[in-house]
Design a protein around this motif. Sequence first.
Motif, PDB file in Angstrom:
ATOM      1  N   MET A   1      11.378  52.187 -37.092  1.00 44.98           N
ATOM      2  CA  MET A   1      11.553  51.535 -35.791  1.00 44.98           C
ATOM      3  C   MET A   1      11.669  50.019 -35.985  1.00 44.98           C
ATOM      4  O   MET A   1      10.945  49.442 -36.810  1.00 44.98           O
ATOM      5  CB  MET A   1      10.373  51.855 -34.878  1.00 44.98           C
ATOM      6  CG  MET A   1      10.513  51.331 -33.456  1.00 44.98           C
ATOM      7  SD  MET A   1      11.825  52.110 -32.484  1.00 44.98           S
ATOM      8  CE  MET A   1      11.066  53.704 -32.134  1.00 44.98           C
ATOM      9  N   ILE A   2      12.577  49.391 -35.261  1.00 39.57           N
ATOM     10  CA  ILE A   2      12.794  47.964 -35.430  1.00 39.57           C
ATOM     11  C   ILE A   2      11.645  47.157 -34.840  1.00 39.57           C
ATOM     12  O   ILE A   2      10.954  47.604 -33.928  1.00 39.57           O
ATOM     13  CB  ILE A   2      14.128  47.530 -34.798  1.00 39.57           C
ATOM     14  CG1 ILE A   2      14.064  47.645 -33.265  1.00 39.57           C
ATOM     15  CG2 ILE A   2      15.290  48.319 -35.343  1.00 39.57           C
ATOM     16  CD1 ILE A   2      15.169  46.888 -32.581  1.00 39.57           C
ATOM     17  N   ARG A   3      11.480  45.961 -35.364  1.00 40.76           N
ATOM     18  CA  ARG A   3      10.468  45.024 -34.884  1.00 40.76           C
ATOM     19  C   ARG A   3      11.143  44.057 -33.909  1.00 40.76           C
ATOM     20  O   ARG A   3      12.163  43.450 -34.237  1.00 40.76           O
ATOM     21  CB  ARG A   3       9.840  44.258 -36.045  1.00 40.76           C
ATOM     22  CG  ARG A   3       9.101  45.153 -37.025  1.00 40.76           C
ATOM     23  CD  ARG A   3       8.815  44.427 -38.333  1.00 40.76           C
ATOM     24  NE  ARG A   3       8.010  43.238 -38.150  1.00 40.76           N
ATOM     25  CZ  ARG A   3       6.673  43.226 -38.125  1.00 40.76           C
ATOM     26  NH1 ARG A   3       6.006  44.366 -38.252  1.00 40.76           N
ATOM     27  NH2 ARG A   3       6.008  42.091 -37.972  1.00 40.76           N
ATOM     28  N   VAL A   4      10.560  43.898 -32.715  1.00 41.92           N
ATOM     29  CA  VAL A   4      11.182  43.090 -31.663  1.00 41.92           C
ATOM     30  C   VAL A   4      10.249  41.957 -31.246  1.00 41.92           C
ATOM     31  O   VAL A   4       9.043  42.159 -31.080  1.00 41.92           O
ATOM     32  CB  VAL A   4      11.526  43.953 -30.425  1.00 41.92           C
ATOM     33  CG1 VAL A   4      12.159  43.089 -29.328  1.00 41.92           C
ATOM     34  CG2 VAL A   4      12.451  45.096 -30.811  1.00 41.92           C
ATOM     35  N   VAL A  23       9.289  51.144 -25.051  1.00 40.62           N
ATOM     36  CA  VAL A  23      10.175  51.876 -25.966  1.00 40.62           C
ATOM     37  C   VAL A  23      10.111  51.343 -27.390  1.00 40.62           C
ATOM     38  O   VAL A  23      10.125  52.119 -28.353  1.00 40.62           O
ATOM     39  CB  VAL A  23      11.634  51.809 -25.461  1.00 40.62           C
ATOM     40  CG1 VAL A  23      12.579  52.517 -26.429  1.00 40.62           C
ATOM     41  CG2 VAL A  23      11.754  52.412 -24.067  1.00 40.62           C
ATOM     42  N   TYR A  24      10.029  50.024 -27.536  1.00 36.98           N
ATOM     43  CA  TYR A  24      10.118  49.406 -28.858  1.00 36.98           C
ATOM     44  C   TYR A  24       8.803  48.711 -29.221  1.00 36.98           C
ATOM     45  O   TYR A  24       8.088  48.229 -28.343  1.00 36.98           O
ATOM     46  CB  TYR A  24      11.251  48.371 -28.893  1.00 36.98           C
ATOM     47  CG  TYR A  24      12.613  48.977 -28.661  1.00 36.98           C
ATOM     48  CD1 TYR A  24      13.342  49.536 -29.710  1.00 36.98           C
ATOM     49  CD2 TYR A  24      13.173  48.999 -27.384  1.00 36.98           C
ATOM     50  CE1 TYR A  24      14.593  50.092 -29.507  1.00 36.98           C
ATOM     51  CE2 TYR A  24      14.432  49.553 -27.165  1.00 36.98           C
ATOM     52  CZ  TYR A  24      15.132  50.098 -28.228  1.00 36.98           C
ATOM     53  OH  TYR A  24      16.366  50.660 -28.014  1.00 36.98           O
ATOM     54  N   PRO A  25       8.496  48.641 -30.514  1.00 40.39           N
ATOM     55  CA  PRO A  25       7.297  47.913 -30.936  1.00 40.39           C
ATOM     56  C   PRO A  25       7.518  46.403 -30.858  1.00 40.39           C
ATOM     57  O   PRO A  25       8.317  45.847 -31.606  1.00 40.39           O
ATOM     58  CB  PRO A  25       7.103  48.367 -32.387  1.00 40.39           C
ATOM     59  CG  PRO A  25       8.454  48.790 -32.857  1.00 40.39           C
ATOM     60  CD  PRO A  25       9.173  49.308 -31.644  1.00 40.39           C
ATOM     61  N   ASP A  80      13.319  42.160 -36.311  1.00 40.28           N
ATOM     62  CA  ASP A  80      14.683  42.641 -36.549  1.00 40.28           C
ATOM     63  C   ASP A  80      15.606  42.233 -35.408  1.00 40.28           C
ATOM     64  O   ASP A  80      16.821  42.134 -35.582  1.00 40.28           O
ATOM     65  CB  ASP A  80      14.675  44.170 -36.675  1.00 40.28           C
ATOM     66  CG  ASP A  80      13.824  44.648 -37.833  1.00 40.28           C
ATOM     67  OD1 ASP A  80      14.128  44.273 -38.981  1.00 40.28           O
ATOM     68  OD2 ASP A  80      12.840  45.358 -37.578  1.00 40.28           O
ATOM     69  N   PRO A 181      20.381  51.015 -27.724  1.00 46.62           N
ATOM     70  CA  PRO A 181      20.611  52.037 -28.755  1.00 46.62           C
ATOM     71  C   PRO A 181      21.988  51.937 -29.398  1.00 46.62           C
ATOM     72  O   PRO A 181      22.107  51.992 -30.636  1.00 46.62           O
ATOM     73  CB  PRO A 181      20.437  53.349 -27.978  1.00 46.62           C
ATOM     74  CG  PRO A 181      19.493  53.013 -26.879  1.00 46.62           C
ATOM     75  CD  PRO A 181      19.857  51.626 -26.467  1.00 46.62           C
ATOM     76  N   LEU A 184      22.196  48.639 -31.535  1.00 52.53           N
ATOM     77  CA  LEU A 184      21.471  48.724 -32.804  1.00 52.53           C
ATOM     78  C   LEU A 184      22.139  49.698 -33.772  1.00 52.53           C
ATOM     79  O   LEU A 184      22.020  49.544 -34.988  1.00 52.53           O
ATOM     80  CB  LEU A 184      20.021  49.142 -32.540  1.00 52.53           C
ATOM     81  CG  LEU A 184      19.195  48.139 -31.723  1.00 52.53           C
ATOM     82  CD1 LEU A 184      17.845  48.742 -31.346  1.00 52.53           C
ATOM     83  CD2 LEU A 184      19.012  46.836 -32.494  1.00 52.53           C
TER      84      LEU A 184
END
Length: 309
Positions: A1-4, A23-25, A80, A181, A184
């Motif tokens: 999972m990408i880092r935001v 949704v995102y970390p 990311d 999505p 990415l």
Amino acid sequence: MIRVVFMGTPAFAVPTLRALASVYPLVGVITQPDRAAGRGRQVAAAPVKQAALELGLPVYQPVRLREPEALAQLRQWAPDLIVVAAFGQILRPDVLQLPPFGCVNVHASLLPRHRGAAPIPAAILAGDEETGVTIMQMDIGLDTGPILAARPAAILPDDTAGSLAARLAALGAELLLETLPAYLAGSLRPIPQDSARATYAGQLKKEDGLLNFNLPAAELARRVRAFSPWPGAFAHWQGEPLKIHRARPVQMRPSMPPGTVFWADGLPAVACGAGALLLEEVQPPGKKPMPGAAFARGARAFIGAALER
């Protein structure tokens, strides 16, 4: 999972922050420093900081993003992707180039129309019937990057900047989650903006709210809506600012000079360069907002007075 990493400051950015966090970390949130606000000038955290703390996210508040310490913090978080929504500062090339997936912005207009700091008031001021949100890949220009997605929204006749911002904030958060999505995955082709169609929406100042009654009433009514809640529309009466919270134009040809107050349709009206402006809700200094008619009945010499610029 990408880092935001998320960057944002006002209430407009909060739905995007919450949507991303679902949704995102998120490894960190960058927002503007706490500032004094309100009548008492109490120092308060911006809406994004409050939401981030509720979500248990790390918060960093640099005075300037160009400070070496700010870039060091970003490198430590190693994102990311950086997502920006109404952050309030320009991102330098070293920040734009840091994350492998670049920086993506949620902008409150249909770019290239209304680039800049205040696109929502600008759309109302221009008399636009439609605006929207744009998901944009950021570059070194001011809202000049290629478009990833856009979605329109109608501007309602009684919309203020505040009511329109609330709808666009929710729309922007929704569109971002739909867009990321494919972005990415590399399957989304960014579309360059047509700079020949660009308009610019500069930062608003407190003095922008002062109404000039030599202008047409229809334009002044748009200003009242565009400047709500900030900087607020106002005129001077007896040397004090009279805030005008709600007003509507009427087509007529007043026989008195622009700025003169008279009764029309049961409301205090102000003669304008074209037509008249009905004052539906006003706020005198030190008092709460009140119906314009109630104020006019209680304020001696208001009817017949000339409002000053």
